[in-house]
Design a protein around this motif. Sequence first.
Motif, PDB file in Angstrom:
ATOM      1  N   ILE A 373     -86.907 -60.740   6.257  1.00 22.19           N
ATOM      2  CA  ILE A 373     -87.295 -59.620   7.119  1.00 22.19           C
ATOM      3  C   ILE A 373     -86.053 -59.139   7.855  1.00 22.19           C
ATOM      4  N   SER A 374     -85.916 -57.838   7.947  1.00 23.63           N
ATOM      5  CA  SER A 374     -84.850 -57.265   8.776  1.00 23.63           C
ATOM      6  C   SER A 374     -85.434 -56.139   9.611  1.00 23.63           C
ATOM      7  N   ILE A 375     -84.827 -55.922  10.777  1.00 21.77           N
ATOM      8  CA  ILE A 375     -85.189 -54.779  11.620  1.00 21.77           C
ATOM      9  C   ILE A 375     -83.915 -53.995  11.883  1.00 21.77           C
ATOM     10  N   THR A 376     -83.918 -52.727  11.507  1.00 15.85           N
ATOM     11  CA  THR A 376     -82.781 -51.850  11.773  1.00 15.85           C
ATOM     12  C   THR A 376     -83.124 -50.940  12.942  1.00 15.85           C
ATOM     13  N   PHE A 377     -82.371 -51.095  14.038  1.00 19.81           N
ATOM     14  CA  PHE A 377     -82.582 -50.299  15.244  1.00 19.81           C
ATOM     15  C   PHE A 377     -81.574 -49.155  15.274  1.00 19.81           C
ATOM     16  N   ARG A 378     -82.077 -47.920  15.536  1.00 18.45           N
ATOM     17  CA  ARG A 378     -81.180 -46.764  15.550  1.00 18.45           C
ATOM     18  C   ARG A 378     -81.587 -45.793  16.653  1.00 18.45           C
ATOM     19  N   LYS A 379     -80.595 -45.092  17.168  1.00 19.12           N
ATOM     20  CA  LYS A 379     -80.833 -44.024  18.160  1.00 19.12           C
ATOM     21  C   LYS A 379     -80.823 -42.689  17.439  1.00 19.12           C
ATOM     22  N   MET A 380     -81.836 -41.887  17.696  1.00 20.53           N
ATOM     23  CA  MET A 380     -81.927 -40.582  17.052  1.00 20.53           C
ATOM     24  C   MET A 380     -80.959 -39.588  17.700  1.00 20.53           C
ATOM     25  N   ASP A 381     -80.395 -38.715  16.877  1.00 24.30           N
ATOM     26  CA  ASP A 381     -79.613 -37.599  17.398  1.00 24.30           C
ATOM     27  C   ASP A 381     -80.536 -36.728  18.253  1.00 24.30           C
ATOM     28  N   ASP A 382     -80.086 -36.355  19.445  1.00 28.46           N
ATOM     29  CA  ASP A 382     -80.923 -35.571  20.354  1.00 28.46           C
ATOM     30  C   ASP A 382     -81.401 -34.270  19.712  1.00 28.46           C
ATOM     31  N   ARG A 383     -80.615 -33.717  18.778  1.00 29.96           N
ATOM     32  CA  ARG A 383     -81.005 -32.457  18.128  1.00 29.96           C
ATOM     33  C   ARG A 383     -82.082 -32.664  17.080  1.00 29.96           C
ATOM     34  N   LYS A 384     -82.360 -33.922  16.727  1.00 34.56           N
ATOM     35  CA  LYS A 384     -83.338 -34.214  15.674  1.00 34.56           C
ATOM     36  C   LYS A 384     -84.546 -34.989  16.191  1.00 34.56           C
ATOM     37  N   LEU A 385     -84.720 -35.058  17.507  1.00 32.98           N
ATOM     38  CA  LEU A 385     -85.845 -35.794  18.063  1.00 32.98           C
ATOM     39  C   LEU A 385     -87.172 -35.182  17.613  1.00 32.98           C
ATOM     40  N   PRO A 386     -88.186 -36.007  17.354  1.00 30.41           N
ATOM     41  CA  PRO A 386     -89.512 -35.455  17.030  1.00 30.41           C
ATOM     42  C   PRO A 386     -90.003 -34.531  18.141  1.00 30.41           C
ATOM     43  N   PHE A 387     -90.777 -33.528  17.770  1.00 28.48           N
ATOM     44  CA  PHE A 387     -91.231 -32.538  18.753  1.00 28.48           C
ATOM     45  C   PHE A 387     -92.083 -33.185  19.847  1.00 28.48           C
ATOM     46  N   ALA A 388     -92.816 -34.238  19.490  1.00 21.46           N
ATOM     47  CA  ALA A 388     -93.698 -34.897  20.462  1.00 21.46           C
ATOM     48  C   ALA A 388     -93.006 -36.036  21.202  1.00 21.46           C
ATOM     49  N   TYR A 389     -91.706 -36.187  21.003  1.00 22.87           N
ATOM     50  CA  TYR A 389     -90.998 -37.337  21.582  1.00 22.87           C
ATOM     51  C   TYR A 389     -90.844 -37.188  23.099  1.00 22.87           C
ATOM     52  N   THR A 390     -91.072 -38.291  23.800  1.00 19.58           N
ATOM     53  CA  THR A 390     -90.764 -38.380  25.233  1.00 19.58           C
ATOM     54  C   THR A 390     -89.958 -39.648  25.469  1.00 19.58           C
ATOM     55  N   PRO A 391     -88.926 -39.610  26.299  1.00 17.68           N
ATOM     56  CA  PRO A 391     -88.101 -40.802  26.534  1.00 17.68           C
ATOM     57  C   PRO A 391     -88.932 -41.945  27.098  1.00 17.68           C
ATOM     58  N   ASP A 392     -88.601 -43.158  26.695  1.00 15.36           N
ATOM     59  CA  ASP A 392     -89.300 -44.354  27.157  1.00 15.36           C
ATOM     60  C   ASP A 392     -88.596 -44.879  28.406  1.00 15.36           C
ATOM     61  N   PRO A 393     -89.274 -44.910  29.543  1.00 16.70           N
ATOM     62  CA  PRO A 393     -88.619 -45.377  30.777  1.00 16.70           C
ATOM     63  C   PRO A 393     -88.175 -46.835  30.693  1.00 16.70           C
ATOM     64  N   GLU A 394     -88.820 -47.631  29.820  1.00 16.15           N
ATOM     65  CA  GLU A 394     -88.432 -49.037  29.694  1.00 16.15           C
ATOM     66  C   GLU A 394     -87.069 -49.201  29.022  1.00 16.15           C
ATOM     67  N   LEU A 395     -86.606 -48.157  28.360  1.00 21.21           N
ATOM     68  CA  LEU A 395     -85.322 -48.229  27.658  1.00 21.21           C
ATOM     69  C   LEU A 395     -84.232 -47.431  28.374  1.00 21.21           C
ATOM     70  N   SER A 396     -84.488 -47.050  29.590  1.00 18.59           N
ATOM     71  CA  SER A 396     -83.477 -46.293  30.338  1.00 18.59           C
ATOM     72  C   SER A 396     -82.800 -47.195  31.365  1.00 18.59           C
TER      73      SER A 396
END
Length: 457
Positions: A373-396
């Motif tokens: 099993i592997s988990i790949t963690f990535r940050k999305m480019d701000d210009r490509k964020l999903p339209f319904a995306y909202t920042p997660d306060p737990e990750l700020s």
Amino acid sequence: MFMSSGSRAKRNKNKNWVMAGDFCRRSQDFMAMLRNLSREEILDVLSEGLCPHCEDVIEARVYNLHQKFLHGESSDDVISPKRRLNSYAHTLNSLRSPQVAESTYSGRPKVLVTPSSINNKRSVFNHSNYEIPLSDGLSRSVVGNGLSEAQKELSRFGQVGRRKDFIYYEKVNGKETNILKGLELHTRVFNPDEQREIVEFIYALQRMGQKRQLRARTYSEPRKWMKGKGRVTMQFGCCYNYAVDKDGNPPGIIRDEEVDPLPPLFKKMIRRMVRWHVLPPTCVPNSCIVNIYDEGDCIPPHVDHHDFVRPFCTVSFLAECNILFGTSLKIINPGEFSGPFSLPLPLGSVLILNGNGADVAKHCVPSVPAKRISITFRKMDDRKLPFAYTPDPELSAIEPFVPPSLDKSRIRHHKDGINDNHDKSEYHAESGNKGFSNEDEFPPLGKGNSSNRRSQR
């Protein structure tokens, strides 16, 4: 020969004392046996032949007993991975269809709720149901009696191995280039107990996906139509398209498609990696892809899509495997590849891909030798964020861990991202982090590392 009533009473009393002594000894032996057995071994014995529902109940009770006997924790303070999964499932339901709760409950649930009952009951999501109190991340593993949480974290932080000196030269556009520049390998980031916890959680998520309890694009289990093909994937945070789909969407993030949010346990992993200086606080992941490999599954040569910024990382579980790097990786047979540089990925390690290691060199995972099993963690480019995306306060505003012995100005220097090799080497020496000083900590690399005379300039 007849015995008086007094003699008989005395003999029975002595017999009772002997039996009581035997019972105490047996109880002590039993307790000692429990301490020597792992939770999985106890569970295998007690749940053999039981139905899935009874297995779930037994698992929760064994988990609580095991923690109580080993660490002196009360069962009220211990939450099994499945119970955390139930809380996560309730979160998914509340995110998909917000509704007014019928009742509230501030304590921890005493009854195990199986995933099959999720769609039949409405439950108020309580963050405390799965919150893990250790500030650095995942489990309640005890480093030492009487240590504060900060001291425990300092001890674990100091055990992390770090390697950042990967070198392999190839000609790129006519110029000799270190194609591995930017790669980092951090070992012992997640200990064996934490690895088991994460793997159990992923298997539980897989069962939810098989029962269609995750969003459609979250879970994918394609048919294994040839060797190397058919690994299970789960994606959280955004829907990533590997190839042009039936609707004509190109490879990359599909902005108008929703998948399930990052699970709480994965956010704990992210916080651990940022706090322990594995990932920079300026590039906190907000999406991930879980890959579940069966023996023989692979990932073909590729460069990760630039809808995701650099750096990104991969965490490894269950079985060690090699990852290949090179500007040109050859496909020999289905699932079999060759390349100039091979890197083993230890269990619980985090591989950071950045710079040339992420963009100049391609990488691939040949057919794995065992379940992985592997988990790949990535940050999305701000210009490509999903339209319904909202920042997660737990990750700020995640603050990197500052060991007491480090000079604050040096930490500030490190956080600002100043790229100075001399300062970085001093930082790691002073922080007490163990490097890769012998073969036990870091196995030998593949043939490409020793056979090419340019690989150690």
